[in-house]
Design a protein around this motif. Sequence first.
Motif, short mmCIF file in Angstrom:
data_model
loop_
_atom_site.label_atom_id
_atom_site.label_comp_id
_atom_site.label_asym_id
_atom_site.label_seq_id
_atom_site.Cartn_x
_atom_site.Cartn_y
_atom_site.Cartn_z
N GLN A 158 0.60 -1.21 0.00
CA GLN A 158 0.12 -0.01 -0.02
C GLN A 158 0.95 1.22 -0.04
OE1 GLN A 158 -3.12 -0.57 -0.53
NE2 GLN A 158 -2.66 -2.63 -0.42
N ASP A 159 0.53 2.20 -0.64
CA ASP A 159 1.27 3.59 -0.79
C ASP A 159 0.25 4.53 0.19
OD1 ASP A 159 2.88 2.52 -2.52
OD2 ASP A 159 2.14 3.89 -4.26
N ASP A 160 -0.94 4.23 0.57
CA ASP A 160 -1.81 5.20 1.57
C ASP A 160 -1.32 4.96 2.93
OD1 ASP A 160 -4.88 6.54 1.35
OD2 ASP A 160 -4.01 5.86 2.87
N MET A 161 -1.06 5.74 3.55
CA MET A 161 -0.81 5.51 5.10
C MET A 161 -1.79 4.69 5.87
SD MET A 161 0.78 8.80 6.93
CE MET A 161 -0.03 9.91 6.17
N LYS A 162 -2.91 5.49 5.62
CA LYS A 162 -4.15 5.03 6.52
C LYS A 162 -4.57 3.49 5.88
CE LYS A 162 -7.04 7.56 8.54
NZ LYS A 162 -8.18 8.68 8.36
N THR A 163 -4.51 3.22 4.86
CA THR A 163 -4.81 1.72 4.29
C THR A 163 -3.87 0.81 4.61
OG1 THR A 163 -5.59 2.88 2.26
CG2 THR A 163 -5.55 0.57 2.20
N LEU A 164 -2.65 1.40 4.54
CA LEU A 164 -1.43 0.49 5.27
C LEU A 164 -1.68 -0.12 6.69
CD1 LEU A 164 2.31 1.18 4.63
CD2 LEU A 164 1.63 0.57 6.73
N LEU A 165 -2.09 0.93 7.50
CA LEU A 165 -2.36 0.68 8.86
C LEU A 165 -3.61 -0.22 9.10
CD1 LEU A 165 -1.51 4.33 10.54
CD2 LEU A 165 -0.18 1.99 10.57
N ALA A 166 -4.52 -0.08 8.24
CA ALA A 166 -5.56 -1.14 8.37
C ALA A 166 -5.22 -2.21 7.82
CB ALA A 166 -6.95 -0.37 7.47
N TYR A 167 -4.53 -2.47 6.80
CA TYR A 167 -4.15 -3.78 6.61
C TYR A 167 -3.12 -4.46 7.80
CZ TYR A 167 -6.08 -4.38 1.75
OH TYR A 167 -6.79 -4.26 0.83
N SER A 168 -2.31 -3.65 8.26
CA SER A 168 -1.55 -4.08 9.38
C SER A 168 -2.37 -4.62 10.54
CB SER A 168 -0.71 -3.09 9.85
OG SER A 168 -0.38 -2.95 11.08
N THR A 169 -3.66 -3.82 10.70
CA THR A 169 -4.49 -4.58 11.78
C THR A 169 -5.16 -5.97 11.42
OG1 THR A 169 -5.44 -2.24 12.00
CG2 THR A 169 -6.53 -4.11 12.57
N VAL A 170 -5.16 -5.95 10.11
CA VAL A 170 -5.75 -7.64 9.82
C VAL A 170 -4.63 -8.69 10.03
CG1 VAL A 170 -6.35 -8.86 7.90
CG2 VAL A 170 -7.00 -6.62 7.64
N GLU A 171 -3.26 -7.83 10.02
CA GLU A 171 -2.17 -8.96 10.21
C GLU A 171 -2.32 -9.25 11.78
OE1 GLU A 171 1.24 -7.29 11.02
OE2 GLU A 171 1.97 -9.23 11.82
N ASN A 172 -2.45 -8.05 12.53
CA ASN A 172 -2.43 -8.45 14.17
C ASN A 172 -3.40 -9.13 14.52
OD1 ASN A 172 0.02 -6.65 15.36
ND2 ASN A 172 -0.67 -5.45 13.69
N ILE A 173 -4.72 -8.74 14.00
CA ILE A 173 -5.69 -9.76 14.38
C ILE A 173 -5.50 -11.25 13.84
CG2 ILE A 173 -8.03 -10.40 13.56
CD1 ILE A 173 -7.93 -7.96 15.41
N GLY A 174 -4.79 -11.57 12.89
CA GLY A 174 -4.32 -12.90 12.51
C GLY A 174 -3.49 -13.38 13.70
N ALA A 175 -2.56 -12.58 14.19
CA ALA A 175 -1.59 -13.25 15.26
C ALA A 175 -2.61 -13.48 16.77
CB ALA A 175 -0.49 -12.10 15.64
N ILE A 176 -3.61 -12.50 16.88
CA ILE A 176 -4.35 -12.96 18.11
C ILE A 176 -5.14 -13.90 17.90
CG2 ILE A 176 -6.08 -11.69 19.33
CD1 ILE A 176 -5.19 -9.04 18.47
N ILE A 177 -5.65 -14.24 16.74
CA ILE A 177 -6.55 -15.46 16.41
C ILE A 177 -5.71 -16.60 16.35
CG2 ILE A 177 -7.74 -16.68 14.51
CD1 ILE A 177 -9.47 -14.37 15.11
N ILE A 178 -4.34 -16.63 15.91
CA ILE A 178 -3.52 -17.81 16.18
C ILE A 178 -3.57 -18.18 17.58
CG2 ILE A 178 -1.09 -18.54 16.02
CD1 ILE A 178 -1.00 -17.16 13.33
N ALA A 179 -3.19 -17.04 18.53
CA ALA A 179 -3.12 -17.25 19.76
C ALA A 179 -4.30 -17.89 20.72
CB ALA A 179 -2.83 -15.97 20.59
N LEU A 180 -5.34 -17.29 20.03
CA LEU A 180 -6.89 -18.01 20.64
C LEU A 180 -6.82 -19.45 20.04
CD1 LEU A 180 -9.16 -15.04 19.89
CD2 LEU A 180 -8.36 -15.82 22.10
#
Lengths: 685, 220, 318
Positions: free
Chosen positions: A305-327
Amino acid sequence: MFAPLTIIALMLAAAALAVAFSRRPAADAVAYGAVGVLSVLLALWALVRLASGAADISVVLPIGLPWLGAHFAVDGLSAFFLLVVNLATAAAALFGWGYVRAHAAHGHAGDAPAERPPAEGPVAPLFPAFVAGMNLVLIAADAFVFLVGWEFMSLASWLLVLSTHREPATQRAARVYLIMASFGTLALLLAFGLLAGSDGAYAFESIRNSQPGAVAMTLAVLLTIMGAGSKAGVVPLHVWLPLAHPAAPSHVSALMSGVMTKVAIYAIVRVLFDLLPEPQWWWGGLLLALGALTAVLGVLYALMQDDMKTLLAYSTVENIGAIIIALGLALVFKASHTPVIAALAMAAALLHVLNHSLFKSLMFFVAGGVLSATGVRDLGRLGGLIHVMPLTAFLALVGSAAIAALPPLNGFVGEWLLFQAILNAPALPQWVLKIGIAVVGALLALSTALAAACFVRFYGMAFLGRPRGPEAVKAHDVNRPMLLGMAIPAALSVAIGVLPTPVIRLFEPALLATVEAGAFDDRNYQPWFWLAPTSAIGNSYSGLIMVAAIAGLSALLAWVIHRYASRGVRRGIPWGCGFTGGDPMARSQYTPSSFSQPLRRVFGSVAFSARDEVDMPQPGETRAANFRVHLDDPAWRLLFTPIVKLTERWANAVNRLQFLTIRRHLSLMFFALVALLAVVALLQR
Amino acid sequence: MSDFAYDASHLLGAIVLLMSFALLYQNRLFSLLHVYSAQALTLAAAAAWKGYAHDETHLYVTAGLTLILKAIIIPIALHRIVVKLDIHRAVEPAMSIGATMIAGVSLVTLSILLVLPVTAEASALTREDMALSLSVVLLGLLMMISRRNAVSQVVGFMSIENGLILAAVGVAGMPLIVEMSVAFSVMVAFIIFGIFLFDIRERFDSLDIQKIEQYRGEQE
Amino acid sequence: MTFATAVLLQLVQLLVMLAVAPLLIGWIRWVKSRLVGRRGASPLQPWRDILRLLRKEPVLAHQASPLFRASPYLIFTAIWFAAALVPAFSTDLALAPTADLIALIGFLASARFFLALAGMDVGTSFGGLGSSREMLIAALAEPAMLMVVFSVAILFRTTSLAEIAAQILSHPVGLRISLALALISLLMVAIAENARIPVDNPATHLELTMVHEAMVLEYSGRHLALIEAASHVKLTLYVGLIACVFFPWGMATPGQGFAAGLWGLLTFGFKLVAAGTLLALFETSIAKMRVFRYGEFLGGALLLSLLGAIFLYVSRGV
């Protein structure tokens, strides 16, 4: 129980007040001030409950459905999530207030504001309503209140996204969000319906005591993962998230990404760990697979992503993935009756929930700050902001390092715990899980390493180098409330990273409520600066000693070098391959898409069928060269486009019914009635 | 059997598997042949070691056959064919190398998951040998479907055969005659392949089987 | 008393890692020169270079930010501290419990994070090029290393390096497929992470092929000295890590006397010389690979380490 209900009521009152005074400038101050104070109070209340290990409380109010009433309860899990939600909300309210003031002070921010000045939009009244909705979900103790709160949260956030409705991108974002939110609520509604059974026992207490059949339970698990997962952004149901989260004003984006996704995680934890009886191992296996997919795809998207906020939103997807793995890990260990290891995984999940709510809010505030100072959110037009916004740049560095899971910050502690839980995989009886967890571990490690690359790119492009556009040259640091709003999560990130043990101690009630064990169960002595949870097979970590040693060594080294070796500094021009001047716009720098090109070539061509299209003019031609990157989102291609096509085909088929004569319409109704009566007659037998 | 003998035969089996991965990783024909020859060499060593550790003399014959036929004669012959036919010396993968490797690891995982429950009672050595040889066979098949060049397909076929020998070596008591017949059938197959290569080349002026596709009868 | 010994040994370890790192590089360069028929500079040369650079005044670009000036110190200390955690000659280290293998990887990641940022700070195309490629390498090398840790940790039931070494010394586990695969993978990672041939060429400033050198192109004077020293210590760290997990013989364990420690130091020196010679031999016999083979090379390392982790369950034991 009185406190949270009062605070939620007061938040709604603040929303009403803000509507009433919406013409006056005081409306913003009322809304943000009230939310700030109230959420600090609620966070403190939850903190005290967690720290004192207070018993669960509950109350039934005679409102809502007549035969049900409204059940509210706060146990360890709710208290923990109340703390997470309100901590980040308090910072967001502070930042939001400063953000609005910044816009009011100089009308338009930058030359081409990507966001409308919020004073014009209906942000102020909706902000408290949104927060109230999230808190309501957390204290609900029956399906009805839960879903009311859930819808409140969804609709308020949807309206907040719409507050930028003049942006062309917002309209699509809002449409997709509305569809996905309705889908999510429907799935949860069905899940609760299945759990409550035919006699409509919607209170959580009676759901806990009921014994649903195997089919109903399987369906309920799948529906919950789909419903709450779509809100959290689990791939492939994440498609709305990177559209909707960035569209809202930045402090609202922070709440949506940092906090609302956590409410969805709460829903998953509540249903899978608390409401349902004895878990099956495949629930955890499903979560592990989904989490690994989400983590890797999320961060790969973010890298493109080139758009700052879209980049951050996708990074949220990644972190949710890590949380789901832990769950998922917590669930498989709970299913295999090793509660101590499950507690370790659950501690990792909850710590990551807290961490992500902090550093993701921080990063969205940073994006908001940059946006308000430059009016630009395209990384390709920023650069060199560290010189004009030094304080923001420093806080952004903390946030980037934390989100890239670097020691000694909090993101690393979460990853550390998660890996310790993964290393316990041999304790499981299922071969598929043992080997599968190794693969999940590799994917998690890959996503962590890619996240570091992603935030090197983010920080390097926005804050380092030379300005790539005129907007970045005349930026200035943001105002005090905004800086303070960023400094709070940054400071907490550092504190949790350095001293994680007291924080994890604080979770103990939430761990007991979900996996019936604590993270430090068989250690009677645990020094506060040492992290060595029970099942982390004899491993330990100490952020404090590490920071002290590194700071000491660095200071000593710098002193020795400056004292005995050399001290002075000369300035010169950098080596630019023959470019000495005449490059005022710094066009020769790497751009965001050139930075990610090697990664795009390695991963993107497989994951997104990425193509680089270069249109290079021949020597002598005067037209500009052109470069485009094509990405193809597999979720759209493989899942949503076929669904849309199928829906259209059905709609076309059904469309014919519109052109029937009245007699045929009546006969349709008649046959439907007869068929239903026949079903009733058959069922009664 | 002592721990060391056991560990060493494990390790030799693992090296055979590793060589299968190395085959997938190569993008030049000559290095492909070198790796293939190294795989056969390891296989010979594995057979010889097993013969020594178990005191089964006929395994020495297997080892010798493997060494002479597959580590020396066949690679040299293929090398000469490549030189003589002046084949383009790149491997020309039909799938990207990264994707092939991922598919390879998935296949190994699959074979482990298949073998583990079936051989729960067997000793760890048999279990591991079965998993390894099944993986080598599957990787050989993968090699055959993921490479365009006919020479690399031949190498893929040969490495399937290596996997079979590995299984035969691992399961104690496999009669020698079976191995002999496998070895000779491979020899015959190799000769047929060689003739085919010359023939294909003579007719179509290329060894890229993609190009040969268009001459298939049904498309006309 | 025991704690005091551990602190003392920790300090010795800290100094030993710093002292031998440039010597290791010098040794590798000397062997490489001999192998290609040159006389070669003395193995002490890297030490002389660093001391000379330290006394020189750095030239900063006009647009260099404070981050650019702070980074060398942070990078060097992070790597030095990480090196202090890898037991080289004795497992009895005071700081060993503060950080395990996962934290060690975290430290290296932190150092790399700041190095990549520093590369982008001045805003030249070289810096961006170097940072971009470095992050590609790291994105695959770091998970490969974590999977190596996964295999090793499951085999020995701990992620603490000191305990792993102590366990191998007391109960050898024999040859394991998983360990063999992990070793190969770790060697590949070490080559890539230390910017050695075939991934990067430490001796060239050829623009299109370099990675590490492109990032640090703008550094000079004492800053460059620190960056260079950090990269030397990093190579020593990797050699120490491989020696500690796969070849820990000769290392002193808690409770052994002074002589054991001295013997540990001697064997460590021998391991370094052997590793340096092997690396030099390897580097002279292989060509640098194209940038876009990196993905396959390191992806291969990641898959090998994953395979190692999977094979854990096939063998006996676990």
